[in-house]
Design a protein around this motif. Structure first.
Motif, PDB file in Angstrom:
ATOM      1  N   ARG A 145       0.853  -1.197   0.000  1.00 49.81           N
ATOM      2  CA  ARG A 145       0.000   0.000   0.000  1.00 49.81           C
ATOM      3  C   ARG A 145       0.886   1.243   0.000  1.00 49.81           C
ATOM      4  N   ASP A 146       0.865   1.983  -1.076  1.00 50.97           N
ATOM      5  CA  ASP A 146       1.565   3.257  -1.160  1.00 50.97           C
ATOM      6  C   ASP A 146       0.529   4.348  -0.951  1.00 50.97           C
ATOM      7  N   LEU A 147       0.536   4.954   0.216  1.00 54.50           N
ATOM      8  CA  LEU A 147      -0.498   5.912   0.582  1.00 54.50           C
ATOM      9  C   LEU A 147      -0.285   7.294  -0.011  1.00 54.50           C
ATOM     10  N   GLY A 148       0.807   7.455  -0.762  1.00 56.11           N
ATOM     11  CA  GLY A 148       1.079   8.753  -1.366  1.00 56.11           C
ATOM     12  C   GLY A 148       1.973   9.632  -0.527  1.00 56.11           C
ATOM     13  N   TYR A 149       2.405   9.126   0.630  1.00 54.02           N
ATOM     14  CA  TYR A 149       3.350   9.856   1.481  1.00 54.02           C
ATOM     15  C   TYR A 149       4.027   8.829   2.392  1.00 54.02           C
ATOM     16  N   GLY A 150       5.233   9.136   2.823  1.00 53.90           N
ATOM     17  CA  GLY A 150       5.945   8.226   3.713  1.00 53.90           C
ATOM     18  C   GLY A 150       6.329   6.923   3.027  1.00 53.90           C
ATOM     19  N   GLN A 151       6.711   5.946   3.839  1.00 54.14           N
ATOM     20  CA  GLN A 151       7.120   4.648   3.320  1.00 54.14           C
ATOM     21  C   GLN A 151       5.895   3.783   3.023  1.00 54.14           C
ATOM     22  N   PRO A 152       5.914   3.056   1.894  1.00 51.87           N
ATOM     23  CA  PRO A 152       4.809   2.131   1.607  1.00 51.87           C
ATOM     24  C   PRO A 152       4.694   1.060   2.687  1.00 51.87           C
ATOM     25  N   TYR A 153       3.473   0.592   2.880  1.00 51.48           N
ATOM     26  CA  TYR A 153       3.198  -0.445   3.873  1.00 51.48           C
ATOM     27  C   TYR A 153       3.031  -1.778   3.151  1.00 51.48           C
ATOM     28  N   THR A 154       3.778  -2.792   3.566  1.00 49.29           N
ATOM     29  CA  THR A 154       3.716  -4.093   2.910  1.00 49.29           C
ATOM     30  C   THR A 154       3.288  -5.163   3.907  1.00 49.29           C
ATOM     31  N   SER A 155       2.578  -6.161   3.397  1.00 51.69           N
ATOM     32  CA  SER A 155       2.177  -7.305   4.218  1.00 51.69           C
ATOM     33  C   SER A 155       1.984  -8.507   3.308  1.00 51.69           C
ATOM     34  N   ALA A 156       1.950  -9.677   3.912  1.00 55.92           N
ATOM     35  CA  ALA A 156       1.806 -10.908   3.140  1.00 55.92           C
ATOM     36  C   ALA A 156       1.023 -11.929   3.946  1.00 55.92           C
ATOM     37  N   VAL A 157       0.213 -12.718   3.240  1.00 53.06           N
ATOM     38  CA  VAL A 157      -0.523 -13.827   3.857  1.00 53.06           C
ATOM     39  C   VAL A 157      -0.402 -15.036   2.938  1.00 53.06           C
TER      40      VAL A 157
END
Length: 319
Positions: A145-157
């Motif tokens: 998830r690239d929210l358009g600011y800051g570092q992108p958030y990544t996750s995996a399942v």
């Protein structure tokens, strides 16, 4: 349903829903139900999936797998807050399709590809395309998830079934901790994608857990989602079937969906500069130019010998 007859966007949506299903523009709408306790996103992505099929020369099963993933990414991106925010999905299973990559934006743009687009498999005993076997039932779903600011958030399942919809639902409930029900569909024949799209229902914060089976039961009413779209149903009609008796309120905004890739010749030249002068000089001597293919859209870029020489000259003048 909320009376929004005065809205130009709502009139546009009504016109869309009454058109021929094979010529509908791709679009996304949002709604709420159960007195605002359930939020809903629905979309038609037929033309975007058809363009992906043509660009990548996808097999039948690859078209359905990538089409579902494209719709899923668009549904997730719809809840982002900034227009430049984006969602990246990677389904990496142990099936013959290899990995599926999709990039979608809150602005309605989407692109994607499959590692092995020509793979085809026998139909299931129910005469359906075996997407789960093609993707693989063992592997991982990665979400960025690239929210358009800051570092992108990544996750995996871990993958649940490889059918995409189940895997997205599991990701939302386990990683995002949002009770969700997802319905994805692609209907196609030998000529083209007849219909593609999806529905996403999610409980709002504070909503009772008793609504979870209610959401699932509602989606079961339109299990044959893509055939209904292909043979004349519209998003408004499908939402009415699902939630029409549960205080359904449609948001007037209609968002356009389209296949779009950010690649261009300047970006290719920028990537070539990163190879260094010696590598570029070798390309000029041996290949008399360069060729690059964008994985996401399969566009071919050919850089001439003269263009390579100009790049080398610029690098020499501005080391």
């Amino acid at each position: 349903m909320t009376d929004t007859s005065g809205s130009e966007q709502w009139k546009s949506l009504k016109a869309i829903s009454e058109g021929s299903p094979l010529s509908l523009p791709d679009h996304l709408i949002r709604a709420t139900a159960a007195e605002g306790k359930i939020r809903v996103v629905g979309l038609v992505s037929t033309q975007a999936v058809q363009e992906a099929r043509e660009r990548h020369k996808l097999s039948y099963v690859a078209t359905v797998a990538l089409g579902r993933a494209m719709s899923a990414a668009l549904l997730l991106a719809a809840n982002l807050k900034r227009r430049q925010a984006r969602i990246n999905l990677q389904l990496k299973g142990n099936g013959p399709l290899g990995s599926i990559y999709v990039d979608a934006g809150m602005d309605g743009t989407v692109r994607g590809y499959v590692s092995n687009p020509a793979v085809e498999l026998p139909l299931t005993p129910e005469s359906k395309l075996d997407v789960g076997q093609a993707v693989g039932r063992y592997g991982y779903l990665h979400v960025l998830r690239d929210l358009g600011y800051g570092q992108p958030y990544t996750s995996a399942v871990e993958l649940v079934s490889g059918e995409v919809g189940d895997d997205i639902s599991y990701y939302l409930s386990s990683s995002e901790q949002i009770p969700s029900a997802v319905l994805l569909g692609v209907n196609l024949d030998s000529q083209r994608v007849r219909a593609a799209g999806g529905l996403l229902m999610q409980l709002m914060p504070g909503a009772p857990a008793s609504l979870i089976p209610e959401m699932e039961a509602r989606l079961a009413k339109v299990e044959e989602f893509s055939p209904m779209l292909a043979y004349g149903g519209g998003l408004l009609e499908l939402l009415q079937i699902c939630l029409g008796d549960l205080d359904l309120k449609i948001t007037p905004e209609v968002r356009t969906i389209r296949f779009y890739c950010q690649c261009n010749s300047d970006r290719v030249k920028g990537a070539l500069r990163m190879l260094g002068r010696d590598e570029l000089i070798d390309m000029i001597r041996t290949d008399k130019g360069a060729e690059a293919v964008c994985q996401f859209c399969n566009e071919v870029y050919r850089i001439s010998e003269d263009e390579l020489r100009s790049i080398v000259a610029e690098m020499s003048a501005n080391p």
